[in-house]
Design an enzyme around this catalytic site. Structure first.
Site, short mmCIF file in Angstrom:
data_model
loop_
_atom_site.label_atom_id
_atom_site.label_comp_id
_atom_site.label_asym_id
_atom_site.label_seq_id
_atom_site.Cartn_x
_atom_site.Cartn_y
_atom_site.Cartn_z
N GLU A 1 36.05 40.34 42.24
CA GLU A 1 35.04 41.24 41.68
C GLU A 1 34.12 40.53 40.71
O GLU A 1 32.91 40.81 40.66
CB GLU A 1 35.74 42.42 41.01
CG GLU A 1 34.82 43.58 40.65
CD GLU A 1 34.30 43.54 39.22
OE1 GLU A 1 33.56 44.46 38.83
OE2 GLU A 1 34.62 42.57 38.47
N ASP B 1 41.14 39.04 39.39
CA ASP B 1 40.38 37.94 38.79
C ASP B 1 39.83 38.37 37.43
O ASP B 1 39.64 39.55 37.15
CB ASP B 1 39.26 37.48 39.71
CG ASP B 1 38.33 38.61 40.13
OD1 ASP B 1 38.84 39.68 40.53
OD2 ASP B 1 37.09 38.45 40.05
#
Length: 431
Positions: A159, A93
């Site tokens: 994250e 991400d």
């Protein structure tokens, strides 16, 4: 070809075939895996799966949240029982872009700038580290470098929004003798402090009309009531006292004094102007040092706040309650990033330093990150780890995020050397 010559050839090929590395990075950048909103990593993770399968890895792919899968590839070594195993970990991400009108280059297309740098969301944080690590492995495989120890490649989700992708991989049973989190560190080898968020809530057992306020605060009213908002002010004051105490009494090398902070970030309370507030919740963010655990910090904060509450005649009978952390800032409005204290004597760090010195011809910088990453989850699970990746932190999350292509290539070369060295070294006590 001998193992030594094979590694040397692989390292040289990383430089001569670097356009293949940039092409892989370009494909990864083209997938807008922005978090939040997240739930958008399917295509990017499918590309990771394809790359790993092409390198002979066995694949484990499972959903952490709908639309966001973890991927773990395992390449079994020829002597798994005796040789060192390694986890390479990265998150797929990327940070939000928002209005891209301020970008010089399109955020989801890898673009070479006039300054020679590569531009695109995620190049520094941290698709660059993922692409370079995969390319390093590819070059080792193509040049016949055998690994005696197991190599695990983890592409995890979440994250950026404090989601527990790495924790989910650990909970699934993945372990190794060492872990390298290839997040943004400008090729420094780093530990980190930790962060935990928490909610502190004060609730009144009774709901009183605004007209009752005079009876709760004036002598003779004989109504035992209080505003939860006003009582929360005492909690905030107690947190400020604790923060000042930490700033004086705690320290850690590599961190400025007072880095362990308690931020009262969000406050929510009350129901209507016609009522005395019967509920108030405070969302705090706590930063702590590498030699502290979030469990210890929770105990310290709760003990201090409850002692302050015990000194108040109303809070004594209506003490604050606490909810700490969470597996997602999106789903639960809570997160945990455990700390990572580097073991400077660990053979894994020594091997990584040696690989760096072989490629760069000077010693690496070993220090502390000023931010937090998933690296702390490995330490929390008892897996020795280090944060080591390409890209500068000043470019992460920034408009016109960019990375130096030479550093990206150098990182891949260091990782190729390290993987070959570490996974072909006997475990301690197994020689």
């Amino acid at each position: 070809m001998s193992s030594v010559s094979g590694v040397r050839a692989a390292v040289e090929a990383i430089a001569s075939r670097q356009e293949e590395l940039f092409d892989l990075l370009g494909h990864l950048v083209s997938y807008p895996t922005v978090s939040p909103p997240a739930r958008n990593s399917e295509q990017a993770q499918s590309l990771i799966v394809k790359e790993l399968q092409g390198l002979g890895f066995a694949i484990d792919r499972w959903p952490v949240f709908p639309g966001d899968d973890n991927v773990v590839g395992t390449l079994k070594g020829s002597a798994s029982a005796t040789a060192n195993s390694l986890i390479i970990n990265g998150h797929i991400d990327v940070a939000e872009v928002g209005d891209d009108a301020g970008w010089t280059y399109p955020p989801f297309a890898l673009t070479k700038g006039k300054d020679g740098r590569w531009y695109g969301r995620g190049v520094a944080d941290m698709k660059g580290g993922i692409a370079a690590s995969l390319f390093a492995i590819k070059m080792l495989r193509e040049h016949g470098v055998e690994l005696r120890g197991d190599l695990l490649f983890q592409s995890v989700i979440g994250e950026e929004a404090g989601e527990a992708g790495t924790l989910a991989a650990i909970e699934r049973g993945y372990q190794a003798d060492y872990a390298v989190v290839v997040d943004t560190s400008d090729l420094h080898m780093q530990g980190q402090g930790g962060v935990i968020t928490g909610w502190i809530t004060i609730e009144s057992p009774t709901t009183l009309h605004d007209g009752m306020r005079a009876k709760t605060i004036h002598a003779g009213g004989r109504v035992k009531g209080a505003s939860a908002i006003e009582k929360m002010m005492k909690v905030i004051a107690s947190l400020q006292d604790l923060e000042r105490h930490w700033a004086v009494m705690k320290a850690y090398p590599g961190f400025p004094a007072g880095s362990n902070t308690i931020n009262p970030a969000v406050i929510e309370g009350g129901r209507h102007a016609a009522f005395i507030a019967d509920q108030c919740a405070l969302w705090i963010t706590v930063h702590f040092y590498p030699n502290e655990s979030y469990e210890e910090i929770i105990r310290e904060v709760e003990d201090h706040v409850l002692r302050a509450a015990a000194a108040d005649v109303w809070l004594r009978d209506n003490p604050p309650t606490f909810r700490w952390g969470g597996r997602s800032m999106i789903e639960e409005r809570g997160e945990i990033f455990p700390s990572l204290e580097l073991d400077h004597d660990h053979p894994g760090l020594a091997a990584l330093q040696s690989a760096y010195e072989q490629q760069v011809k000077q010693a690496p910088t070993v220090d502390m990150s000023v931010t937090v990453t998933d690296a702390g989850w490995f330490a929390h699970a008892g897996i020795p780890a280090v944060l080591f990746g390409p890209g500068e932190l000043s470019h992460a999350h920034a408009v016109d995020e960019s990375i130096d292509p030479e550093q990206l290539v150098l990182f891949a070369q260091i990782m190729a050397q390290f993987i070959a060295d570490w996974c072909n070294t006997d475990k301690e006590g197994k020689a």
